[in-house]
Design an enzyme around this catalytic site. Structure first.
Site, PDB file in Angstrom:
ATOM      1  N   GLU A  44       0.891  -1.168   0.000  1.00 30.40           N
ATOM      2  CA  GLU A  44       0.000   0.000   0.000  1.00 30.40           C
ATOM      3  C   GLU A  44       0.925   1.213   0.000  1.00 30.40           C
ATOM      4  OE1 GLU A  44      -3.192  -0.059  -0.238  1.00 30.40           O
ATOM      5  OE2 GLU A  44      -3.778  -2.070   0.339  1.00 30.40           O
TER       6      GLU A  44
ATOM      7  N   CYS B 282      -2.270   9.281   2.301  1.00 24.32           N
ATOM      8  CA  CYS B 282      -1.894   8.730   0.996  1.00 24.32           C
ATOM      9  C   CYS B 282      -2.932   9.107  -0.055  1.00 24.32           C
ATOM     10  CB  CYS B 282      -1.738   7.227   1.098  1.00 24.32           C
ATOM     11  SG  CYS B 282      -3.136   6.424   1.878  1.00 24.32           S
TER      12      CYS B 282
HETATM   13  P1  NAD Z   1       8.371   4.485   4.816  1.00 26.01           P
HETATM   14  O1  NAD Z   1       8.357   3.732   3.545  1.00 26.01           O
HETATM   15  O2  NAD Z   1       9.560   5.321   5.098  1.00 26.01           O
HETATM   16  O3  NAD Z   1       8.243   3.500   6.087  1.00 26.01           O
HETATM   17  C1  NAD Z   1       7.139   2.653   6.278  1.00 26.01           C
HETATM   18  C2  NAD Z   1       7.552   1.521   7.221  1.00 26.01           C
HETATM   19  O4  NAD Z   1       8.539   0.695   6.598  1.00 26.01           O
HETATM   20  C3  NAD Z   1       8.181   2.004   8.528  1.00 26.01           C
HETATM   21  O5  NAD Z   1       7.738   1.170   9.552  1.00 26.01           O
HETATM   22  C4  NAD Z   1       9.661   1.836   8.276  1.00 26.01           C
HETATM   23  O6  NAD Z   1      10.434   1.675   9.441  1.00 26.01           O
HETATM   24  C5  NAD Z   1       9.684   0.584   7.436  1.00 26.01           C
HETATM   25  N1  NAD Z   1      10.868   0.465   6.586  1.00 26.01           N
HETATM   26  C6  NAD Z   1      11.583   1.459   6.017  1.00 26.01           C
HETATM   27  N2  NAD Z   1      12.590   0.948   5.278  1.00 26.01           N
HETATM   28  C7  NAD Z   1      12.490  -0.392   5.384  1.00 26.01           C
HETATM   29  C8  NAD Z   1      13.241  -1.475   4.840  1.00 26.01           C
HETATM   30  N3  NAD Z   1      14.312  -1.289   4.058  1.00 26.01           N
HETATM   31  N4  NAD Z   1      12.855  -2.742   5.148  1.00 26.01           N
HETATM   32  C9  NAD Z   1      11.780  -2.963   5.952  1.00 26.01           C
HETATM   33  N5  NAD Z   1      11.051  -1.975   6.502  1.00 26.01           N
HETATM   34  C10 NAD Z   1      11.391  -0.712   6.210  1.00 26.01           C
HETATM   35  O7  NAD Z   1       7.024   5.302   4.807  1.00 26.01           O
HETATM   36  P2  NAD Z   1       6.622   6.500   5.737  1.00 26.01           P
HETATM   37  O8  NAD Z   1       7.472   7.673   5.373  1.00 26.01           O
HETATM   38  O9  NAD Z   1       6.571   6.037   7.133  1.00 26.01           O
HETATM   39  O10 NAD Z   1       5.100   6.767   5.276  1.00 26.01           O
HETATM   40  C11 NAD Z   1       4.750   7.674   4.304  1.00 26.01           C
HETATM   41  C12 NAD Z   1       4.409   6.974   3.004  1.00 26.01           C
HETATM   42  O11 NAD Z   1       3.402   5.988   3.238  1.00 26.01           O
HETATM   43  C13 NAD Z   1       3.806   7.929   1.988  1.00 26.01           C
HETATM   44  O12 NAD Z   1       4.376   7.701   0.721  1.00 26.01           O
HETATM   45  C14 NAD Z   1       2.318   7.570   1.989  1.00 26.01           C
HETATM   46  O13 NAD Z   1       1.647   7.891   0.804  1.00 26.01           O
HETATM   47  C15 NAD Z   1       2.387   6.098   2.237  1.00 26.01           C
HETATM   48  N6  NAD Z   1       1.093   5.610   2.750  1.00 26.01           N
HETATM   49  C16 NAD Z   1       0.351   4.782   1.966  1.00 26.01           C
HETATM   50  C17 NAD Z   1      -0.896   4.339   2.406  1.00 26.01           C
HETATM   51  C18 NAD Z   1      -1.746   3.410   1.565  1.00 26.01           C
HETATM   52  O14 NAD Z   1      -2.650   2.789   2.125  1.00 26.01           O
HETATM   53  N7  NAD Z   1      -1.532   3.296   0.262  1.00 26.01           N
HETATM   54  C19 NAD Z   1      -1.366   4.751   3.643  1.00 26.01           C
HETATM   55  C20 NAD Z   1      -0.589   5.590   4.415  1.00 26.01           C
HETATM   56  C21 NAD Z   1       0.651   6.008   3.962  1.00 26.01           C
END
Ligand code: NAD
Length: 519
Positions: free
Chosen positions: A232, A266
């Site tokens: 997502e 998002c």
């Molecule tokens: P992010 O990708 O930086 O992190 C998300 C999660 O993944 C965190 O828990 C982080 O610690 C973990 N993570 C980061 N790198 C990783 C790796 N290499 N391996 C495993 N885990 C890892 O996202 P964010 O900055 O926390 O959130 C913002 C983003 O999320 C925006 O792009 C937003 O649009 C998206 N988002 C999407 C939805 C949806 O339902 N489509 C909903 C909410 C947010």
């Protein structure tokens, strides 16, 4: 070992520190999760739902405390928290309480006459330990809904919140104090390294919510062990405003869609396309109304937190991205009507309205994820659809028009997982609707029926009678069988197809199979 300093966006103070756990700890977590899976898979769906009801009651009764915790760590307004964290969680549980048993019940499906005498059904089995990796923008909703969906489907869960809003201890407190089955969910804190170790430990499924860049990494890591993933990811949602829309309602809807949660959703409205003959009027209406909103910056002016419309942003890195996008738009000729300039507070960005933007600007092509409305002109329906689809993302969109046929036509042509007509972000508010994206917004769905199937092995079963009948398509392959099978195909699918011929060919094939069998 990396240290994470968790800051409050409200006052920029450090709340606490966190460390990545080592691989030994992670393996222990998996052991616990695997043992609890053996218990959960044997619970009835009613028993699992009874556990979820405990969380529902607890969250409803203790919401003010939960809101306090979220607001301090995330910076959102209390109302954003009440409606888009608390209410949506309660509502999602309510939907599953009423529908999960039906959704997960065995389903009989039709069996064709060519398989005469058999019965067919689909059963939905739990898969094992599910890893949920969540972002920081909706730290309650984006954790509880996937966690409980996985649990209702019969799985145990390992959950890692974002290192930016870990809400340390909050989920555990909800679980323990509500009386929910404690061992069903293992919470683990840490950053990307921890996320990677959790994948290495091989969950049966990964449910990831986050950015595109991370999503690609997760998919690559998961591919090494062929772990299925739901991704997502981000969005760049378009809002198309036709000239027959009620501009007053549409403007207020646009402001909410772009600025709720300080634009960090998002499915925020990120690109507004207004038809040329109402463009100036629409931009003027937005400008008149945006100044009426109360933002966290105004706290010094004695505005109660409850009544702030727009809270702080959550991550300093995100404030910088917003600032960069707005500066890029200004440099390329966009017109700033309101806001557009970062202040001294590291987590604040003012609600911003910019007009005359175009697709050479980052604010129209990359995910901004901040409190910015960017408005562009379009002439025709075709142009509006072309512009909306000119994006690597495909999460959500909205179409605003009194012409129902046109709105429906356009909604179908937009490449996205969610589209609202004459409203905004509402698909996420209906727990019966699946949620997910296309293109760079990811794949897989959660919420609704698909939200439970995402956490199951959808197993097909065919049941035959235990008798002496030998199938016509089994060995040995003989000329007679070949002829009878060809006749059957003609009877079913040729221009001269006929039911009588089909019955005749079927019986003939059965009788040959009986005679020409392996002896
Ligand atoms: P992010 O990708 O930086 O992190 C998300 C999660 O993944 C965190 O828990 C982080 O610690 C973990 N993570 C980061 N790198 C990783 C790796 N290499 N391996 C495993 N885990 C890892 O996202 P964010 O900055 O926390 O959130 C913002 C983003 O999320 C925006 O792009 C937003 O649009 C998206 N988002 C999407 C939805 C949806 O339902 N489509 C909903 C909410 C947010």
């Amino acid at each position: 070992m990396r240290v994470y300093k968790v800051k409050s966006p409200i006052d920029n103070n450090i709340l606490y520190e966190m460390y990545d756990p080592d691989m030994m700890e992670i393996r222990r977590l998996y052991e616990r999760a695997k043992s609890s899976f053996e218990i959960i898979r044997n619970l009835s769906i009613d028993e699992r739902l009874r556990e979820c009801r405990k969380i529902q009651n607890y969250v409803a009764e203790n919401r003010e405390w939960i809101i306090d915790r979220i607001v301090i760590e995330n910076g959102k307004s209390r109302f954003d928290c009440l409606s888009n964290e608390i209410f949506v969680v309660l509502d999602a549980i309510e939907y599953y309480k009423k529908n999960a048993a039906r959704i997960l019940a065995d389903k009989n499906v039709s069996t064709p006459l060519t398989l005469r005498g058999k019965k067919s059904k689909i059963i939905y089995e739990p898969i094992g330990v599910v890893l949920v990796l969540s972002p920081w923008n909706y730290p309650l909703y984006q954790s509880i809904v996937p966690i409980l969906s996985a649990f209702i489907a019969g799985n145990s869960v390992i959950y890692k919140p974002s290192e930016i809003t870990p809400l340390h201890g909050m989920i555990e407190e909800i679980i323990i104090k509500s009386g929910f089955m404690e061992e069903a969910i293992q919470v683990v804190y840490g950053g990307p390294d921890t996320g990677e170790k959790l994948i290495e430990a091989k969950p049966e499924k990964i449910f990831f919510i986050g950015g595109v860049k991370t999503g690609k990494k997760i998919m690559a890591l998961a591919a090494r062990q062929l772990i299925p993933v739901v991704l997502e990811l981000g969005g760049k949602d378009s809002m198309i405003v036709f000239d027959d829309a009620d501009l007053e309602k549409t403007a207020i809807g646009a402001l909410w869609g772009a600025l709720t949660n300080a634009g960090q959703a998002c499915i925020s409205v990120e690109r507004i396309y207004a038809q040329e003959n109402i463009y100036d009027h629409f931009v003027k209406t937005l400008a008149e109304k945006i100044v009426l909103l109360k933002q966290a910056h105004d706290k010094d002016n004695n505005i109660e937190m409850e009544y702030i419309d727009i809270g702080s942003m959550t991550a300093e890195r995100q404030v910088d991205i917003v600032d960069q996008h707005v500066k890029d738009a200004i440099n390329k000729g966009a017109r700033v009507l309101i806001g557009g300039k970062k202040g001294s507070h590291p987590f604040h960005y003012p609600a911003t309205l910019i007009a005359d933007v175009n697709h050479t600007m980052k604010v129209m092509t990359e995910e901004t994820f901040g409190p910015v409305l960017a408005v562009m002109k379009f002439a025709t329906e075709e142009e509006a659809v072309r512009l909306a689809n000119d994006s690597p993302y495909g999460l959500g969109a909205s179409v605003w028009s009194k012409d129902k046929m046109r709105a429906d036509r356009v909604a179908r042509k937009i490449a996205a997982g969610n589209v609202c007509i004459n409203n905004v972000m509402l698909t996420v508010a209906n727990p019966a609707l699946p949620f997910g994206g296309v293109k760079y917004s990811g794949f897989g769905r959660y919420k609704g029926e698909y939200g439970l199937y995402a956490f199951t092995n959808v197993k097909s079963i065919v049941i035959d009678k235990m008798n002496s009948k030998i199938e016509g398509h089994w060995f040995p392959y003989t000329p007679n069988k070949y002829k009878a099978f060809s006749d059957l195909i003609d009877a079913l699918y040729s221009k001269s197809k006929s039911f009588l011929k089909f019955i005749w060919a079927g019986l003939k094939l059965e009788s040959i199979a009986k005679k020409e069998r392996l002896k």
